[in-house]
Design a protein around this motif. Structure first.
Motif, short mmCIF file in Angstrom:
data_model
loop_
_atom_site.label_atom_id
_atom_site.label_comp_id
_atom_site.label_asym_id
_atom_site.label_seq_id
_atom_site.Cartn_x
_atom_site.Cartn_y
_atom_site.Cartn_z
N ASP A 291 105.67 52.96 22.03
CA ASP A 291 104.55 51.78 22.57
C ASP A 291 104.23 51.52 24.38
OD1 ASP A 291 106.88 50.82 23.85
OD2 ASP A 291 106.21 49.01 21.88
N ASP A 292 103.99 51.51 25.17
CA ASP A 292 103.63 51.83 26.63
C ASP A 292 105.27 50.87 27.40
OD1 ASP A 292 100.69 52.33 26.64
OD2 ASP A 292 100.64 49.61 26.51
N ARG B 227 99.57 57.51 36.92
CA ARG B 227 98.05 58.43 35.81
C ARG B 227 98.77 59.52 34.67
NH1 ARG B 227 93.41 60.03 37.29
NH2 ARG B 227 94.30 61.78 36.98
N MET B 228 100.22 59.71 34.98
CA MET B 228 101.54 59.62 34.04
C MET B 228 101.59 59.36 32.86
SD MET B 228 101.71 62.97 35.31
CE MET B 228 100.09 62.88 35.77
N LYS B 229 101.87 57.72 32.61
CA LYS B 229 101.69 56.64 32.03
C LYS B 229 100.28 56.51 31.45
CE LYS B 229 104.90 53.66 34.62
NZ LYS B 229 105.12 52.81 35.28
N ASP B 230 99.35 56.69 31.83
CA ASP B 230 98.01 56.62 30.93
C ASP B 230 98.47 58.26 30.99
OD1 ASP B 230 97.11 54.52 31.96
OD2 ASP B 230 96.08 55.35 33.08
N GLU C 184 96.62 57.56 21.59
CA GLU C 184 95.07 57.70 21.93
C GLU C 184 94.40 56.39 22.27
OE1 GLU C 184 92.92 59.95 20.54
OE2 GLU C 184 94.43 61.48 19.73
N SER C 185 95.26 56.91 23.62
CA SER C 185 94.62 55.26 24.09
C SER C 185 93.08 55.81 24.79
CB SER C 185 95.44 54.55 25.42
OG SER C 185 95.59 55.81 26.14
N GLY C 186 92.88 56.69 24.94
CA GLY C 186 91.60 57.03 25.90
C GLY C 186 91.50 56.28 27.47
N ARG C 187 92.71 56.23 28.23
CA ARG C 187 93.32 55.73 29.05
C ARG C 187 92.90 57.07 30.87
NH1 ARG C 187 97.88 51.24 27.96
NH2 ARG C 187 98.47 53.31 28.00
#
Length: 154
Positions: free
Chosen positions: A24-25, A62-65, A73-76
């Protein structure tokens, strides 16, 4: 009633599968923060990152995204990692091998279980191979890849 697209269903399924094994995040945030802390202290990779990352806060975000996009598959994430790595210049097998060692050591410390670690390990391996291949092609064309495969065979 709004129909859910195939892509939306696929994203939801991948996120549910990841969440079921503890991805998860919060895990991604901890993994990225811990990993880049190790990177900054590494004798081989630290100087490269310090020369190219002026502000760590947006880089880590950015690396977390990126990793959320890969695993959830967040697409962020929006960007072109290949161009960024080619622009660094001088990257080779030794750099990607070290990156993977540090990544895997970090996973050993922060992954909640073997299944979650495996997802990240396999993705990182594919990403490292892809980036290294792209860098070699950019430097030497397709011959660079053909010659590499010839020297690796027994």
């Amino acid at each position: 009633m709004t129909e859910v697209s195939y892509a939306e269903r696929a994203r939801a399924k991948k996120m549910a599968q990841a969440n079921a094994i503890g991805i998860d995040d919060a895990l991604i945030s901890n993994l990225v923060e811990t990993f880049y802390s190790a990177i900054r202290c590494d004798e081989l990779l630290g100087p490269i990152f310090l020369a190219h990352v002026a502000d760590w806060t947006p880089h880590l975000a950015r690396m977390k995204d990126f990793w959320a996009s890969v695993t959830l598959e967040s697409g962020r994430f929006r960007g072109n990692p290949m161009l960024k790595h080619i622009a660094v210049g001088g990257l080779d097998n030794v750099h990607f091998d070290r990156w993977l060692v540090l990544w895997n050591q970090t996973l050993d410390d922060v992954a909640p279980n073997d299944a979650a670690a495996r997802v990240f390990r396999e993705a990182a391996g594919r990403i490292a191979d892809s980036l290294l291949t792209g860098i070699k092609v950019q430097r030497g064309g397709l011959d660079a890849i053909s010659n590499q495969k010839e020297t690796q065979s027994c």
